[in-house]
Design an enzyme around this catalytic site. Structure first.
Site, mmCIF file in Angstrom:
data_model
loop_
_atom_site.group_PDB
_atom_site.id
_atom_site.type_symbol
_atom_site.label_atom_id
_atom_site.label_comp_id
_atom_site.label_asym_id
_atom_site.label_seq_id
_atom_site.Cartn_x
_atom_site.Cartn_y
_atom_site.Cartn_z
ATOM 1 C CG MET A 119 -1.885 -1.206 1.218
ATOM 2 S SD MET A 119 -2.798 -1.402 2.763
ATOM 3 C CE MET A 119 -1.534 -2.080 3.838
ATOM 4 C CD GLN A 145 3.610 -3.389 -5.723
ATOM 5 O OE1 GLN A 145 3.266 -2.306 -5.272
ATOM 6 N NE2 GLN A 145 2.731 -4.354 -6.019
ATOM 7 C CB CYS A 189 -1.065 1.405 -9.153
ATOM 8 S SG CYS A 189 -1.449 2.993 -8.354
ATOM 9 C CE LYS A 207 -2.106 -6.121 -5.078
ATOM 10 N NZ LYS A 207 -3.063 -5.199 -5.723
ATOM 11 C CG HIS A 254 -7.495 -5.820 -6.887
ATOM 12 N ND1 HIS A 254 -7.056 -4.705 -6.216
ATOM 13 C CD2 HIS A 254 -8.817 -5.903 -6.626
ATOM 14 C CE1 HIS A 254 -8.073 -4.141 -5.590
ATOM 15 N NE2 HIS A 254 -9.155 -4.861 -5.837
ATOM 16 C CG ASN A 312 -15.007 -8.717 -2.807
ATOM 17 O OD1 ASN A 312 -15.008 -7.497 -2.971
ATOM 18 N ND2 ASN A 312 -15.502 -9.542 -3.702
ATOM 19 C CD GLU A 321 -11.081 0.368 2.011
ATOM 20 O OE1 GLU A 321 -12.141 -0.203 1.676
ATOM 21 O OE2 GLU A 321 -10.743 1.479 1.571
#
Length: 517
Positions: free
Chosen positions: A24, A77, A106, A145, A173, A208, A231
């Site tokens: 993040m 990353q 991103c 990713k 994702h 999720n 999150e």
């Protein structure tokens, strides 16, 4: 020792992690990684690092690679859009991590401006070059990713291309790059399952994940090797433990780590806003104080005061299983987040309110935050426009001269006022330059100087005082004549210039001495 690849790397180096904390931006710093690891996170990433800045800025590099023995395994990353730059940065970091990850997911506007992250999705050849070059030159594996495409088939082909290029672990994702902010919506686990079935390397699911039950359900539905949370982890670092601790317990633990491993205050504040989110909605004054805090010590003091208030509120309520010593699985009280989101998105016709109504966790416990769905966001906007449509505002008030953005602001707040735009400079009377606003001739300084000199006039606006200086000179000459120091035969230029008069006096004195000698 040969470089491990695929499942061999996943099992021997990473230890088959199921609980993973996402990279993040500005929020995966060392203290937070350590906090997450102490609450059962098994793998962590650094924040997304800009490869070119990492190469040229020593301090940025040093701060980004800050770690300790407890902070392992760790993946670094990078975001990049040039194979050579990506590999050069990765080679500087490879001795400090177990793998290097390429960010291809991103979706933020800064990634669009810099042309990296999810905005490289359509440049498959470039991406393949970056991954394959890193796979050949690095001593550690390269991972990726990604975000999904609107098409399942295209997403699968993209994943297979990355596997062929040398990617050893793929994180997917389950949202497209357009699904962000108010339009985030629900991640699609079915696409992640399709990717998992199509490749032979470990796959990690992201999206999720708000509770431990979500982790178990995601692994069951998709068959992935591990689950990543972003999150959900920010709002509850104990997510992988399946508990919902008091926010102050987690906060004090985090403060201790910040003291041991100092980091940017902006990161500390950002984490506290997430941890205290539900309580700060009630205690708004402390929210403002947190925004203005200048040190971690001030933040800790605010935490103590917020704790006192919440404990007073808790004392007024009947004890619940979540507040007792024997804590039950909080997801039994809160409801499965994926099911809640599905209901709110319209997939489930049942009213989602009971899941988040009376059984809702007290705000002083760490718990998920559910974003408004795209449908809810559009409904809220439509309701505001229905209550106060633009046409009504334009009838009630003078909107002449307002821009489109100002009209939108007027819709949200009919009482708002806007400062009038600054007037454009008027042109000089003689040229195209702006004129002096206080010029007596309405000219720019260059033109005014010429005009005032010829007319022997003053322009106070440009501080040009030709007339005043001439009058002062004439007055001085009159005074000198009265004293007999000046005659009509004396050149005016010599009489009025003190330096000239002094030089003449010296010359006259020197000549008299020569004559007397």
């Amino acid at each position: 020792m040969p470089k491990l690849e695929g499942y061999e790397f996943w099992e021997k180096t990473l230890g088959k992690p199921r609980f993973i904390v996402a990279p993040m931006v500005d929020q995966s710093e060392l203290p937070w990684r350590l906090l997450s690891r102490r609450h059962k996170a098994q793998l962590c990433y650094t924040p997304m690092l800009h490869a070119s800045v990492f190469i040229r800025n020593h301090r940025y590099r040093k701060d980004s690679l800050a770690s300790c023995e407890e902070d392992s395994p760790l993946i670094v990353q990078f975001c990049a859009n040039d194979p050579e730059v990506f590999v050069e940065a990765a080679m500087l970091a490879q001795d400090h991590c177990v793998a290097v990850d390429l960010n291809l997911g991103c979706p933020q506007s800064i990634a669009k401006r810099g042309h990296y992250g999810a905005f490289l999705q359509d440049e498959w050849e470039l991406i393949s070059d970056m991954v394959s070059l890193a796979h050949k030159k690095l001593s550690v594996p390269v991972t990726c990713k990604i975000r999904i495409f609107p098409s399942v088939e295209k997403t699968v082909l993209f994943a297979q291309m990355l596997e062929k290029a040398g990617c050893q672990v793929l994180t997917v994702h389950g949202r497209t790059r357009e699904m962000k902010g108010p339009m985030t919506g629900l991640a699609d686990w079915s696409v992640i399952k399709a990717v998992k079935d199509a490749v032979k390397i470990p796959v990690v699911a992201n999206g999720n994940i708000q509770s431990l039950k979500d982790v178990e359900q995601c692994i069951e539905e998709t068959g992935v090797d591990g689950v990543m949370s972003a999150e959900g982890n920010l709002h509850n670092p104990a997510l992988f433990e399946g508990t919902n601790p008091f926010f102050w317990d987690i906060s004090y633990e985090y403060f201790t780590l910040v003291k041991a491993y100092p980091c940017a205050l902006s990161a500390v504040r950002a984490h506290l806003f997430k941890l205290w989110h539900h309580s700060l909605l009630i205690h708004i004054d402390l929210r403002m104080e947190l925004a203005r805090a200048k040190s971690a010590e001030e933040c800790e003091d605010i935490c103590r005061r917020l704790q006192v208030r919440c404990e007073e509120e808790a004392a007024k309520h009947d004890p619940t299983p979540a507040l007792g010593d024997d804590r039950q699985d909080p997801t039994a009280t809160l409801g499965n987040s994926k099911q809640d989101l599905s209901a709110r998105l319209g997939d489930d016709k049942q009213d989602p309110a009971p899941a988040l109504g009376e059984g809702k966790l007290p705000h002083w416990l760490c718990q998920p935050y559910f974003r408004p769905t795209p449908a809810e966001t559009e409904a809220n906007r439509a309701e505001k426009n229905r209550k106060r449509p633009l046409a009504v505002i334009m009838e009630d008030q003078n909107t002449e001269g307002l821009s489109k953005s100002q009209l939108k602001k007027r819709v949200r707040n009919p009482t708002i006022t806007f400062q009038s735009k600054a007037k454009k400079y008027e042109k000089c009377a003689k040229c195209a330059n702006p004129r002096g606003m206080k010029c007596v001739f309405s000219e720019c300084r260059a033109c005014c100087k010429h005009t005032a000199h010829r007319a022997v006039a003053d322009c106070p606006g440009h501080n040009l005082l030709f007339k005043s200086k001439q009058l002062k000179r004439l007055q001085w000459e009159a005074a000198q004549r009265e004293k007999g120091l000046l005659t009509d035969e004396t050149p005016t230029s010599e009489a009025s210039n003190p330096d000239t008069r002094a030089n003449n006096a010296i010359k006259e004195g020197t000549s008299q001495q020569l004559d007397s000698g």
